[in-house]
Each structure stands twice: as C-alpha cells, then as structure tokens.
Design a protein around this motif. Structure first.
Motif, mmCIF file in Angstrom:
data_model
loop_
_atom_site.group_PDB
_atom_site.id
_atom_site.type_symbol
_atom_site.label_atom_id
_atom_site.label_comp_id
_atom_site.label_asym_id
_atom_site.label_seq_id
_atom_site.Cartn_x
_atom_site.Cartn_y
_atom_site.Cartn_z
ATOM 1 N N THR C 189 1.071 -1.281 0.036
ATOM 2 C CA THR C 189 -0.030 -0.065 0.027
ATOM 3 C C THR C 189 0.924 1.334 0.013
ATOM 4 O OG1 THR C 189 -1.761 1.312 1.134
ATOM 5 C CG2 THR C 189 -0.222 -0.100 2.442
ATOM 6 N N THR C 190 0.379 2.126 -0.843
ATOM 7 C CA THR C 190 1.073 3.457 -0.640
ATOM 8 C C THR C 190 -0.101 4.506 -0.378
ATOM 9 O OG1 THR C 190 0.551 3.712 -3.146
ATOM 10 C CG2 THR C 190 2.844 3.188 -2.366
ATOM 11 N N ASP C 191 -1.204 4.071 0.216
ATOM 12 C CA ASP C 191 -2.260 4.952 0.661
ATOM 13 C C ASP C 191 -2.098 5.525 2.007
ATOM 14 O OD1 ASP C 191 -4.771 6.175 1.604
ATOM 15 O OD2 ASP C 191 -5.559 4.130 2.311
ATOM 16 N N CYS C 192 -2.063 6.942 1.808
ATOM 17 C CA CYS C 192 -1.623 7.915 3.086
ATOM 18 C C CYS C 192 -2.176 7.398 4.578
ATOM 19 C CB CYS C 192 -2.106 9.276 2.608
ATOM 20 S SG CYS C 192 -1.710 9.937 1.244
ATOM 21 N N SER C 193 -3.357 7.081 4.290
ATOM 22 C CA SER C 193 -4.180 6.781 5.624
ATOM 23 C C SER C 193 -3.489 5.370 5.950
ATOM 24 C CB SER C 193 -5.551 6.888 5.463
ATOM 25 O OG SER C 193 -6.045 5.693 4.884
ATOM 26 N N ALA C 194 -2.606 4.652 5.366
ATOM 27 C CA ALA C 194 -2.380 3.209 6.000
ATOM 28 C C ALA C 194 -1.224 3.529 7.031
ATOM 29 C CB ALA C 194 -1.380 2.473 4.960
ATOM 30 N N HIS C 196 -0.667 7.149 8.209
ATOM 31 C CA HIS C 196 -1.039 8.507 8.727
ATOM 32 C C HIS C 196 -2.432 8.630 9.109
ATOM 33 C CE1 HIS C 196 2.925 10.068 7.333
ATOM 34 N NE2 HIS C 196 2.740 9.826 6.024
#
Lengths: 1012, 450, 197
Positions: C189-194, C196
């Motif tokens: 994942t490069t999803d921010c909310s993973a 932050h």
C-alpha cells in the motif's frame, strides 16, 4: 516534544520510582515515536526493571471493572495502554449494560485523571488553609479524635455504597457505638419507596421490565437520562419501542416539561404540575369501571378509592381531556403495558401519592408480576433518605456531633441551601472528608483523606439482589491517595480494643475477599474460591436472575388520594431537574461533560432556564437574556432559553452547575438550583424539586454557548420521520429537496466507474489486495434517543480537545460527532423533536476532496474521506465545501502545553489515545470512522492470515450507543449487517440531492401516532 | 458677451521643456505633508503586521472566524485587491492597443496601482492559511516525500494566476518607465542620479532604442491584455466551482471581471485626485480624463448592477431551495446591512454618472469613487462570508463577526499599499513624460523673452 | 528464533559463550569485518577508540556486535515484541541480568549494568532510530504476514547490520521517500491513511 512524551514524563514525576519505571518502560518502548513531533532533544528509552507479563508495548490490555459514576452499576472494560487507562467501554456480557456505556460513564476517566484531584492527605492549619501531611500523621489525628469522642457523637455520611464497603462502614460505626449513619443521594426515590410500602406493604422497590411492555406510560420518569439505570432501561425501551419488522410499541410521556425522555415519546402529555397522579387514577378508574384488560380479582376493592376520579372530574383537575383519559386507559389495557412514576414526577410535594396512584394503575391493569416485578430489589440509592440528612443537620446545629466523616457525598452543595448544612458543619469540632476532590463539603473539613478513584480501587457493588459486581484497580494510583476501606481498617487497628478485634483484615482487599468467600459458600459453587474469584474478576462480578416474588394490595392502597400542591397565582412553577449530563452536579468537574451540549438545550458550560416562548414574549425575554429566578428560598441568575417543550405556566432549570468549589471546570459556572428549593422535607421525607417562582429579565444578555444555528430544518429532510400507520400502509418516501431533480443514470454510472477505476488503480499499487471494502454506517433514528453517549465516546477515542465556554459561544467546539436537534410542529400542532447524529458522511463523491490543494483531504481505496493532518496547510476550503459541516479546524494549539488554550492539563493527558495523532494549530480534522480501529483490525487480520469479518471493526460511537442505533461495516459485503440496513425501506441519505453519495444511511424515525 | 455661451476653457498645451520640468518637479524634495502621510501609512501597516504576528503565534482563532464561516475578511480583502489590480492593465494595455490618447496621463498611476495591489493581494492567501509556514506546499516542486499538489483545486489555479499577473504587470510597468527614468536621470543629482542611471538601462533615446522599445511595449501590452480577463475569472472560480449556495453559479467570471475593473477605476480616481493636487499636475490630468474614467465606471457599474439582478433572478428561477433561502438571507438576514451597502454603493450611486456635470466634477468623482470602493469590498464580503453563514445544514448555520485582528490586518494592507505608492510617487514620474510629449500638438516656439 | 523460544538454553549458551568469548577477545586483535557476509565464526573486534564510532554514545557501551554478531543471540531475544506488536520493546534489566548474573563479571561496562540492576535502577538508553513525526510504523506487519515474508524483510533491512555495529547508529533515513521506495518495489500500500491517521 509531543504531548504523549510529556505524559510519560509526567507519569515519572507523579508516581513513585518503581511505578515510574513501569509506566515509562513501555512508553519508552516506542509509543512516543508514534506522535513525537520530532524534537531534537535526545529521547530516552527506559526499560522495565522487571517485565510485566500482560503488558506488550503498543498492545492494549483490558480489565473488567464496574462504573461508579451513578448508582446503576454498569460493567466496564478499561483499555490500558502502557500502564495507563485510556478508554472505558461497556462490558459486553454484563447483565445491566450489555457492553454499552453512557456519556457519564465514558467521562469516568476524567475523574481518574482530573487535574483537581486531591493529591495526598491534607490538613487544615492554624491559618485555616489546607496543607499536605503524611498518611501516618493524618490517620493518627483521626484516631485520637475518635478515641476522645463518645461513640454516639460520631456521624458518617456516605453516598450510595451498596456492597461490602457499605457493610464495613455500618459495622465500623456500630462497633464504635454510633448510630449516626447517613446515606445521602440527592435523588433518594423516597416517594417511590413510601408509595410501595403503602400500596404493596413492602420496602423493596419493584423492577420494571421495559423490554416486555408494548405500551409504556411514564409519569415523569426520565429513564433514558438519569432515572435508576438509564443504559439498561434504554436497551429495554428500544427493544420494545424501536421499529422492527412492521411493529413497535407506543410510549406516552406525562410531564409538564418535555425532557429528553419526553422527546422520544410518541405522545407528550403536559398536565397541570403535580397532577400526574390524578391522571393515573382516572385511567385506573376507567379500567375498573369498564373492566378493561384482565384486572386481578381484588381490583374491585379499589372502586371506592377511585370513585372520585371519573375522567370528567379528573380532566378539570389535571388539564387532560376526558376523551384522552378514556383513550389512554383503553390503549393501556390493549396489550402488555407498563406505567412508571419517577424522575420529576416523583419529586413534588404530593409525589408519594403520584407514585401510589401509578402503582394502582399498574395493579388494576394486571401489570404487577408481569412488567412490574418484585424480588430483584433494585437499590439505586443505598436506602438514602433526605430526612436523615435533616436529622444530622439538626444534631450538628445543637452541637451533638463530635466527629463527622463524609465519603462519596457532597451535601454542602447538593441539598437545599435553606437547610444550612454547610453552616451547621462549623459547629462540628472535627470533620473528616474522604473526597477525591475539594468539593463544597470537603472545603469545610479539617482533614482530607483522599480516596482512590473507583478505577484504582478494590471494591464491589450490588445494584440489585443477585448481582454482585467487582471493581479492580485498572492501573497504579495516579496520586498519593489511599482507599477509604484501608483507612477505616487501619483506624480500627490503631484504636485497638473492640475495634481491633472486630476488624482483623490487614487490607480492604482481604476484607473484600472474606466477604466474597461467604458469597462463594452461599452460591455453593464447586470450584475453589481462587477460581471463583479469578473468574469473577474476569467477568466483572457474579450475577444470577433474581426469583420474582408475588405481592398483593396492602391496607394503605385504599387510602391513596391525590392532593396536588396549589400554585400561587402570578407565579411560575419551577421544575429543578437533574441534568442528564452532570446529574446532581457530581460530574460537573469533567470537561468532556461540561462541553457536551445538553441533549435538550444543546448548551454547554451553563445553567439555563427553559421558558415557553409565549411566556417569554410576555416578559420581554429572548434567548440569551440573563434572567433572575426567585423563589421563597432564594434567587439565582440563569440564561433564558426559549423552549416550546414546557407548559406556559412552567419554567425548568437543570441541576449540576453553580459550584463554589470542586475544581477549575466546575467552579463559578452557572447557578445552583438547590438554592431555590425548600429545605423542609416532604411528607415522605424527600426533597421537593418544585417551587413557585417569579422570573424577571435583568437586561443583561449573553451569547448562548452552542453550535445550534437553526432550530428548524427548513424542510431539507435532515432528520426524517414517518408515522407507523403511514409506513405500514404506503411505506416511506424519502424527502427530496425542492430542486433535487433525479440524478441522471449516466452520472451514476460515471461515478461508479470512477470509484472502481480508483480502486483498481490503488489495487495495482498493492492497496488492500484481496479485500475491497467500502466502509459504511447505518444509523437507525427510531432507536437513537439523542443521549449523546457517542459524542463523549468520540472525545475519548480520538483525543478531541475541550475548547471551553468562550470558544463554544463562537461555535468552535471540536466534536466530530454532534447530535443535531430540530423542532417540528409546535403551536397548535403537537410539538415534535427530532435528533440526528451528524458526523462525516464519508461521501463517495465528496465535495471536500477536489478542493484541497495539497491532497490532505483525499479518498482512500476503502472509501474513507481521509484527512492527512500533517499534510494540511489550513486553507479551510474543504470545510466551506462540506454541505454537512462536519470538518473541524484547530483554531488554536489545543495540544501545546505552553498555549493558553491547552486542553489537557496534567494529568488529564494520560488519557490520550496513543493510536491517534495529536492535531496541531492550523490543521483541519474530522471523523474518519475511527480509522485507527480499522487499521488495527486489518493488522490483526493480516497477522492471523484471516480476512476481516463483519463486526471486527467497531467504531467508538457504535460501541458506546446504549440504543444500538449505530451499525458500522463493509457496504461491499452483502452479508454484513450494515449493507442489509443500508437497503432498508426507511433508509435515506442526508441532502441526497447534492449527489455526494454518503456512506451513512439514516433510517427514518417512526412515530407510533396519528399525526406526524 | 454675456449672451454667448461660455466656451470650453482653452488649455494652452505645455512645451516639451515644461513637461520635463513639471513632471521632474514631482520628484523634488518632499514637503512635510508627504512625510506625515508616509509616517501615518507605515504606522498603520505596522499595526497590521503586529496583528499578523499575534495571529501566527496563537493561531487563526484570534481572528473572528465562527464556523461555518471559514473564510472571512482575509479572502474578502484578497479578492478586493486582486480586483483593484485589474483596471491598471486595462487602462495601460487595452487602451494602449485601442490607441486611446487620453490614457497617457493616467496610465502610470493605474499601472503602479496594479503592481502594488497585486503585491498586497498576494499576502492574503498566506495570512489566511492555518499554517503559513507550510504555505510553500502549494507550489509544485519535487520532494523526497514524493508528494505532489492537486491541480484540481482552484486554490492552486490561484497561485499560478496571481503570480503570472504580478510578473507581467511588473514588467509592463518597468518597461514603460525606462524613457522617463532616463529623463529624470538627466535632471537628477546625487544618489538618485546613480539609481536612475542603473534603472534607465542605458537609455539614450536613439531611434533604434525607440524602435525596439515601442515593439516591446506593444507585445507586452498584447500579452497583458488577456490576463485582465483570465486572472479574475480564475479568482472567481475559487467560488464558482464549489457547491456553496451563493457561490455555485456560472456568471461569476464575467461578473467578477466587471467588478474588478469597476473597483479598479474607482481607486484610480481616488488616487489621481489628491495626486494631481499635490504634484500640481492639473495641466496634465484634467476633467477630460476623469470623464473618460467616469464613463468606464458607468459601463462596468451597469454590468455589476445587472449581475446583481441576475443573481437574484437565477436564485429564484432555479427553484433551488438552498439558493433561494441563501439569497433571502443575504437581503433580509443578519447581514442585511452589508448587502444593502453593496447594492446602494455599486448599483445605485453610479447612476449619477449619467450626468455630465457629475462626471466632470472632480470632488463628486472623488466622493463617488470612495463609495464604490467601500461597496466593492462589501460585495466580496457578502458573496464570501454571508453565503457561508447560510448553507445546507440548518443546525450548522452561524453568524460571523470579525475581530480586531481581522480589522487591523485589513487596515494594515492599505498601509502597506499606500506606503509603496507614496515611495514610488516621489521617486519615479507618476505621469509618463515621453507619452505626454507624444500626444501634445506640434510644439510651439519658445517665447523669445522666456 | 530458536534461542528466543528456549530462554533457559539461551542463558546457558550466553554464560558459556561469554566466558569463552572474552577469553578469546583478550587475545589477538581482529580486523572489523563489517561489510562482507559473516565469515563464521565472527569475532567482535577490540575497540580502543570509542570516540570514532558512529551513532549516539550510550550510558553503557553495549556492543550489539558482540551479542548478536559474535554470540549469535537473536535480536528478538531482547526486542521480544518486534514480531507481535507495533513496537519491538526494550529488554528489561532482568533480561540483561539473565546472562550477566555470571557472564562478563570482569568487564567494567557489564559491572555498570549489574550495579544498576542490583540497586533497582535502570539504564536510560539513548534513542537511536528517529522516525519522522505523525506516522505509525507497526513493526509486526513488517516482519510477519505474507507480503513481509515475500519481501524477505529482516531487522537488517531497515536497521542495517547491527550484528556488526560496535555502537548502533541510524542506518536508514526512515524518511517518507525511503518508506515509499520500499513500498512501491514490493507493491504494498501507498495509501496515505495506511500510516498517517
């Protein structure tokens, strides 16, 4: 250095060395890194001296204990991180609250970590100020005084301590040769107890089965707010009253003021103040006259009693039409029903006869033994009686009290000021307080021996027969306090002689375990005591279903007669009711609760006077005017709140504020309603919470401390409702805004494609491979009572700052979840109040996202509107473009200890949730469906190699909701509860016409009445 | 001769040397009034600066914001100044392309005003963000965090629009200055001579220089012209692309551009009147110029007035409940006073311009221009803050009152603007020497005995 | 993981290993073989000049290269929760004394530890690895779970060859770009909310 680091350090300073290592050890382990703000000062990693088995850095431990914020005795699980309790949640298999917890329960943590707690024993010095002394010294002093004083002149005031501690105190006093035991709860249920004795000749209170009653009439009982056991009753109420597969019960509320409970009623009847009893007897009259339902054989005996309560006659006295009375009586006997008298209905001069009348009503309707059950002996007050407090005051006045000990009660504040308790205390040569806070009573004491917080103690509690609940320390004591039980035992040892022989237990824990050994024998369980004890600890206590017991009419039943108090002309009847948030004022020092908008008035941090708009117009009063309320007992100043939910001849004022001590959050705020109440005990030995008052405008004005902008929803379908009949016949047609043309198919497709593409795009980059969740929520408004437990739960879970009164007046409170309250009808139509929990709708087509210049607001592949706090620059465009207005901006640096607006004065910040980032000044923040819980659950799932199951993720609001109105889950999983609810016939989206595609589906409220 | 109608006063056009002399005179040693003025505006600016520091230290909370009104005085003032900036380019570039001679006397003032107005406007997006120290994140630049900006966001378009406009208008101003600086250089002494020597870019006024110069000026004018329309259109999209009732409308671009030129011309007048008095430029800036500006005002004023009507009409005609209630709230809600200030100042007062006497009366024009400036500020306030105060969610509606911080920073922005303006006025010719010479009739012989 | 699972054996090994080891270490100097793969058996070098070493100076000159390099003690023997919790955890004084009750009694640095332990004090280590603020890094997800295993992530991937470091220093930048590079190459994942929230 981040707040959590400071917390860790603070822990170090505050507690003894060995504990210091304990606390810091794990903190050092890394939790700091999570939110450290990158200061260059060398951070320390401080290891344990001896590792603690059940503490793993970054992993929470849960301890079962019992909530002691009110007499209900709910079971809680305390979430402990790095040696500190950070969250309270209901104990799922607890008989009383079944995993739910109210706002006050949530806020118990702020009692534990309250910055104004007494940090060690204090003694009053020559100058009259408190100064710290050692426990040794303190206990010695008490010992001497007790040794010197004649036993009979020792008095001991406690709050409701049903359980082992109660027995210890009584026993201790008795051995001392004193009969000066006073149990004082401001709401003592004296009327109900008196009436039960009269009508059924028993001293035990009945237990009401709300769940079984399909037709419920409440005569003033605010059972959704403060009365007896609100969480338990809310569950029962929703079980019978919430709309489920085409059916729901009906609830009629009878009270001159529409309380929160009244707002949830299908029908609100506002009789002449004090005449609820007349209505009850009139209904009973009709039932007996027409032989409705299946009245018990001896119901006929009551004919003479009920003779003078024919509907026509009654109608004149109570101001409810005869037709209405007839109808109510018929509806009441149509099925399983229940009538309860309590709350403000049982607090006026004639309340005992109201309660008696309601008993009779239940009796003739054949409810006794069905929905009104004896045998459980619920004990909401520990047998408190105001009369006893009056006796004590007199004793103090004529100087026959040598030593006064006060524990868990604050009579100097929570009793009519006319009684002069505080003044009388001055005649007592030696006064000891066990209070955890410097409250009004403690301020009068000579010596303060601070007790542990309930979350730091060993104790037990018996809210009803057959339920013995355990309290265990969930963490090391925060301050140098000592459990009062231990102090009493220590004293007994010191005094030697009888006392020493009588009390041999070394510690209160031993004393408690001895009691439990007896309990173990009684229950005759085969397992060893240790096993029994350990299991009880894990479960939170032991309980069993009590055996119901039959009762029959006593002689007194025939004597029941209602004589409503007369109201002098040209004066309002004032109702001084317990705040559903601050109760009798004992919770006033909890910032979360001060800031929580009152479910009825939506005001925080203040005392208001509810007055009917028409009456206000006549007096030239508008919202926010400061008014002076004067009774024979005294006068107070409060801010006027125009509320159509009170009779024109009635004004209402909440208790809880107006403290003169009790710490920074409570002191000098609002007014104390007790100053308006008559000191003389009523016929049944209780406090009269009604008074005849005059109201006059002072000409001063203040801005109301509320976010509530508009009280009407301008026909925008924010909170939608439907009548039962309408729903069953033609179903529910969601409201559409005037302009809302149906959204073209094409757009729908495009949006779907967009979402799919976006997901695929993310997936290629490895996001949530295998899963394709779309997190969503369903909120059933026919269950939601507006109690606001979810709001406080959100504060606790997400480190929301408390901004205080001044900023609240500027609408700047940070509650990610707010309960919106809208008025409908009124005037000639029946007044209707609708509530709707408003939180981020996690739109699928979110207006907030495209306008953010830096992608701080963006759409996650699992369908959340994420907010990356540390990327936010603070343009606030997202908030402007959010139609629901659920984004909250950090106007100040609430998390910076050096800042004037700092929100967690030590040690309040020990409560902060290490899993949630602290937001700094200039950053937008919002609800993200507790993303930290989602990620946590995903981690667990991945570690165990199993996919997420429905119910693995529970948001804080959902977890707390006593009515179980909130359901969270994956909308892409057809089997999930939420996706089933999302397609429910009552489902609608707020502001649907904007095509924001919210992830939250609201299920319309259902009213069981003719007119919507 | 009483029966004969009084003829237009015959103006004796100045000679070249007089022109050079008169205008160069404006660069002479400033008098006390000048210093008093300068001191005053700098003080005002410093007050604003102090307020800003206070705000940066404690957070935006010290400003009067009350949710849901998240944009208040700052964005209002931003749009106000950007608007002001527009007439500059219009007068100097577009009128230049249309070869309208009367611009020569006023265009310098307009251009200077443009540049300083954009400078002022540019401050406000920074002042208004929550974390001014991270404002540079709005600029797309490669970074190790591998983050990029969101080109979908109109706020980002703003960044480009405003910076572009600032660059172009600055170039335009400087190029236009060159020959005059050269002229000033020739009469100046001391440090100023050095200053002009450098800024004149070795201008000697040769034919070749003139040829290149006029070309360059023409191209710059051509380049600047589209910006007059584009920049404020982009600014208007900050609002138009949102879903806020009262913002979400298609007429915003033309509406804002018209308003911008309107307010711009107004401020030009406000500036010219005292300038002309103080610098004794009556011979160069006279009623004709004011009348022409007045006509421009009248035109744009009518457009703006029309836009007001259309806004209300559409709000009603759309049948959109939110729109309707939003516009009802504007007119009769808590902010009725702001709305009516705007309508009277911008909609009704310009009607006086139909009268020639008013158009040619300098005091009247001055007064009128002040009212229009006020009205235009309130127009932006009404559009931005009042719309936000009354959106979709009834429970979340709220009333916003600016705090002393908002007001100080607003005042400070005027201090900042006038500080630059005054400094410029004393150091560079406020009327183009070269172009004035161009437009006067054939130069007369010097009087022998002069 | 063997040692981690059988502490008793671990202690025994340590005791013996320590005695032998130090006997050896007192002998000839060994060149620092940091870069090339562990030429078993690795012998930690004698360090005369500690000032020259990278990384912050710790209150006790604890030698990872001796413990993990020379004596092959598994990282997770001390940092026990690395695979189960977000934070790897610091060994308690008890853990130290498990070996040093007997082992290395003669070494002055070890004596420091023993003094501390016996007088119920702890050693306040200086934090070496500084992650940027506002990010959540769950250690366990990077050591266990299918993707982590596929990517063959070990402690060394981020912390460097600690078993060759006489004094530990921050090996990787731990900056966001550095995280993303790895996440992208391993297609996680490069999803921010993973990270932050």
């Amino acid at each position: 250095m981040s707040l959590l680091e400071r917390a860790a350090e603070a822990a170090g300073e505050a507690v003894s060395r060995r504990r210091f290592l304990k606390v810091l050890g794990v903190a050092g382990g890394g939790s700091l890194a999570a939110t450290a703000c990158g200061s260059q000062s060398p951070e320390k990693l401080i290891p344990y001296l001896i590792p603690v088995e059940d503490q793993v850095p970054g992993v929470a431990t849960w301890y079962a204990t019992t909530c002691r914020e009110c007499p209900a005795g709910c079971g809680v699980h305390a979430r402990v991180r790095e040696g500190r309790a950070v969250k309270l949640e209901g104990n799922p298999d607890h008989p009383i609250n079944r995993g739910k917890l109210c706002a006050r329960g949530q806020a118990a943590l702020q009692g534990l970590y309250n910055p104004d707690r007494v940090r060690g024993p204090l003694a009053r010095n020559a100058a009259g100020n408190f100064e710290p002394i050692s426990w040794q010294d303190a206990i010695t002093r008490v010992g001497e005084r007790l040794g010197a004083a004649p036993g009979a002149q020792v008095w001991f005031v406690t709050g409701n301590e049903a359980g082992t501690f109660d027995r210890l105190v009584s026993d201790w006093l008795a051995t001392l040769g004193s009969s000066g035991r006073v149990v004082y709860e401001p709401f003592g249920y004296e009327a109900l107890r008196h009436a039960t004795r009269e009508v059924f000749g028993t001293d035990e209170l009945p237990r009401y089965d709300f769940g079984a009653a399909r037709y419920l009439v409440s005569f003033g009982a605010d059972f959704l707010e403060t009365w007896a056991s609100p969480v338990e009753y809310t569950r029962g109420f929703t079980a019978s009253h919430a709309f489920t597969d085409g059916k729901m019960g009906k609830f009629v509320h009878v009270e001159p003021r529409m309380s929160l409970t009244g707002q949830n009623a299908d029908e609100w009847i506002a009789p002449v103040p004090g005449t609820e009893g007349v209505l009850a007897l009139a209904m009973a009259h009709v039932i007996v006259r027409d032989r409705l339902g299946l009245p018990p054989s001896d119901a006929a005996r009551l004919r003479p009693t009920l003779q003078s309560y024919a509907p026509e006659a009654a109608a004149e006295r109570c101001g409810v039409s005869a037709e209405a009375i007839e109808r109510l009586a018929r509806e009441f006997t149509a099925g399983p029903s229940l009538a309860v008298a309590g709350g403000m209905g049982a607090q006026h001069a004639d309340a005992h006869s109201t309660a008696a009348a309601v008993h009779l009503l239940n009796y003739v309707a054949g409810n006794v033994g069905r929905t009104v059950v004896f045998g459980a002996a619920p004990n909401p007050t520990g047998g408190s009686r105001y009369q006893r407090l009056v006796d004590l005051t007199q004793a103090m006045q004529n100087g026959s009290v040598a030593v006064l000990l006060v524990h868990g009660a604050n009579p100097a504040y929570a009793s009519p000021s006319g009684l002069g308790f505080a003044a009388a205390m001055l005649n007592v040569p030696f006064k000891v307080s066990f209070s955890r806070f410097l409250d009004e009573t403690a301020m009068q004491a000579d010596l303060i021996l601070p007790d542990h917080d309930p979350l730091e103690q060993w104790n037990d509690f018996e809210p009803r027969a057959g339920a013995t609940l355990l309290q265990q320390p969930v963490m090391q004591p925060v301050f140098d306090t000592r459990q009062s039980g231990d102090v009493l035992l220590e004293l007994a040892r010191r005094m030697g002689g009888r006392m020493a022989q009588r009390f041999t237990a070394a510690t209160y824990k031993d004393y408690l375990q001895d009691a439990w050994r007896r309990l173990h024998q009684q229950r005759g369980s085969r397992e060893t005591f240790e096993a029994f004890w350990t299991e009880a600890l894990m479960r939170g206590g032991v309980w069993s279903e009590p055996r119901p017991r039959g009762v029959s009419l006593a002689a007194g039943a025939a004597r029941v007669a209602v004589t409503p108090p007369a109201v002098p002309e040209a004066r309002f009847t004032l109702i001084v009711y317990p705040s559903s948030v601050l109760y009798d004022g004992r919770a006033a020092n909890r910032p979360w609760l001060q800031e929580l908008p009152d479910p009825v008035s939506k005001l925080g941090w203040s005392t208001w006077l509810e007055i009917h708009p028409d009456a206000a117009r006549e007096l030239g009063i508008t919202d926010g005017d400061i008014v002076e309320v004067g009774s024979d007992a005294g006068t107070v100043r409060a801010v006027a709140l125009l509320y159509p939910g009170v009779r024109r001849d009635v004004v209402a004022l909440p208790l809880g504020q107006g403290h003169t001590a009790f710490g920074r959050y409570a002191r000098d705020r609002g007014a104390n309603g007790y100053q308006l109440l008559a000191a003389a005990p009523t016929a049944f030995g209780g406090v009269q919470h009604y008074a005849a008052v005059t109201v006059r405008a002072t000409g001063e004005h203040e801005v109301l401390a509320t976010r509530a902008g508009n009280r009407r929803q301008l026909d925008r379908g924010i909170a939608q409702a439907v009548t039962l009949a309408g729903l069953v016949e033609e179903g529910f047609e969601p409201h559409h805004e005037a302009h809302a043309a149906p959204i073209p198919e094409r757009i729908e497709e495009v949006l779907d494609q967009w979402q799919e593409e976006q997901y695929r795009d993310w997936k290629e980059r490895g996001n949530y491979a295998g899963e394709h969740p779309r997190w969503g929520m369903a909120i059933d408004l026919s269950r939601c009572t507006g109690c606001s437990a979810c709001v406080t739960a959100c504060y606790a879970e997400n480190n929301l700052p408390v901004v205080g009164r001044e900023l609240m007046q500027r609408g700047r409170e940070m509650s990610w979840m707010r309960i919106e309250r809208y008025f409908e009808g009124g005037g000639e139509h029946p007044l209707e109040v609708r509530v709707v929990p408003m939180l981020c709708q996690q739109c699928g087509n979110a207006p907030c996202e495209p306008v953010c210049p830096v992608f701080a607001a963006y759409h996650t592949p699992d369908g959340l509107n994420a907010q990356v706090y540390n990327r936010c620059v603070g343009t606030r465009y997202c908030s402007n473009n959010c139609p629901y207005k659920v984004r909250y901006f950090n106007w100040f640096d609430y998390q910076e200890p050096s800042d004037p607006t700092f929100s967690w004065p030590e040690p309040l910040h020990w409560q902060l949730n290490p899993d949630v980032t602290m937001r700094s000044k200039g950053v937008m923040e919002k609800c993200t469906f507790c993303v930290q819980r989602i990620r946590g659950a995903q981690h667990q799932a991945r570690m165990s190699g199993t996919p997420l199951r429905d119910g693995d993720v529970v948001t804080a609001c959902q977890q707390s909701c006593p009515a179980d109105a909130i359901v969270f889950g994956d909308l892409n999983d057809p089997g999930s509860r939420v996706s089933r609810l999302a397609t429910d016939g009552r489902g609608y989206h707020v502001l649907d016409g904007l095509n924001t595609r919210p992830a939250i589906t609201y299920l319309a409220r259902v009213w069981n009445r003719a007119e919507a | 001769m009483a029966t004969v109608a009084r003829p237009e006063p015959v103006r004796i056009p100045p000679t070249y040397s007089e022109i050079t002399h008169d205008i160069a005179a404006t660069l002479g040693r400033p008098g006390r009034i000048y210093y008093v003025l300068l001191g005053f505006v700098i003080t005002v600016m410093l007050i604003g600066a102090a307020a800003l520091l206070w705000q940066v230290r404690y957070g935006l909370g010290v400003a009067g914001y009350r949710p849901p009104v998240m944009w208040g005085v700052y964005i209002t003032t931003f749009v106000f100044w950007v608007g002001i900036a527009h007439s500059g380019t219009l007068v100097s570039a577009i009128l230049y392309l249309f070869r309208s001679a009367w611009r020569t006397a006023v265009y310098r003032t307009a251009e200077v005003m443009t540049v300083f107005a954009v400078m002022t406007a540019g401050l406000f997006p920074l002042i208004h963000v929550g974390r001014i120290w991270y404002a540079y994140w709005l600029i797309p630049y490669p970074n190790q965090r591998q983050l990029w900006v969101n080109f979908k966001s109109p706020l980002l378009w703003d960044v480009f629009a405003v910076t572009t406009y600032f660059t172009v208008s600055t170039c335009f101003l400087i190029v236009g200055l060159i020959p005059d600086i050269a002229a000033a250089r020739d009469v100046a002494t001391g440090w100023r001579k050095k200053l002009y020597a450098i800024t004149a870019l070795a201008w000697r006024g040769t034919d070749q220089q003139w040829r290149h110069y006029t070309r360059a000026y023409l191209y710059l004018a051509a380049l600047a012209t589209p910006l007059v329309l584009s920049v404020h259109s982009v600014v208007s999209w900050d609002f138009a692309v949102s879903i806020v009732p009262g913002w979400h409308t298609t007429i915003f671009a033309p509406y804002f551009v018209a308003g911008a030129i309107y307010s711009g011309c107004a401020l030009v007048i406000t500036l010219l009147v005292p300038l002309r008095k103080m610098f004794k430029l009556e011979r160069y800036i006279h009623e004709d110029h004011f009348e022409n500006l007045a006509k421009l005002l009248l035109l744009t004023g009518m457009l703006v007035g029309y836009a007001y009507v259309v806004e209300y009409f559409i709000a009603w005609y759309s049948g959109n409940d939110a729109e309707r209630s939003s516009f009802y709230f504007r007119a009769f809600g808590q902010y009725w006073w702001a709305t009516w200030t705007m309508i009277i100042c911008n909609g009704f007062l310009p009607l006086f311009l139909w009268f020639k006497t008013i158009r040619r009366s300098i005091p009247a024009m001055f007064l009128l221009s002040l009212f229009i400036n006020l009205g235009m500020w309130f127009e932006r306030f009404v559009i931005i803050s009042v719309s936000l105060a009354h959106e979709y969610e009834p429970y979340a509606m709220g009333h916003y009152t600016p705090s002393w911080v908002d007001w100080s920073i607003l005042a400070g922005s005027f201090g900042w603007f006038f500080m630059w303006f005054l400094l410029f006025a004393k150091n560079f010719p406020m009327v183009s020497i070269a172009e004035v010479k161009e437009i006067i009739p054939m130069p007369r012989k010097e009087r022998a005995h002069a | 993981m063997t040692i981690g699972q059988r502490p008793v054996l671990a202690v025994a090994t340590c005791v013996i290993a320590t005695i032998l080891g130090w006997a050896g270490a007192l002998g000839a100097q060994q060149p620092l073989a940091a870069q090339q793969p562990p030429a078993a058996p690795f012998e930690a070098p004698e360090i005369s000049d500690t000032a020259g070493l990278k990384g912050p100076r710790q209150p006790v000159f604890f030698r990872h290269d001796v413990h993990t390099g020379q004596y092959q003690i598994d990282c997770r023997y001390c940092h026990s929760s690395a695979e189960t919790a977000p934070y790897p955890g610091m060994p308690s004084m008890k853990t130290c004394m498990g070996c040093h009750l007997i082992a290395g009694a003669s070494i002055p640095e070890v004596q420091k530890v023993r003094e501390a332990a016996t007088s119920n004090r702890v050693i306040e280590w200086i934090k070496v690895h500084r992650m940027p603020p506002f990010v959540h890094f769950p250690h366990m997800r990077h050591l266990k779970g299918e993707t982590a295993v596929k990517a063959e992530i070990t402690c060394q991937t981020c912390h460097g060859q600690v078993e060759r470091m006489p004094q530990v220093y921050q090996f990787s930048s731990l900056k966001m770009g550095w995280c993303l590079d790895c996440h992208k190459t391993n297609k996680v994942t490069t999803d921010c909310s993973a990270c932050h929230y």
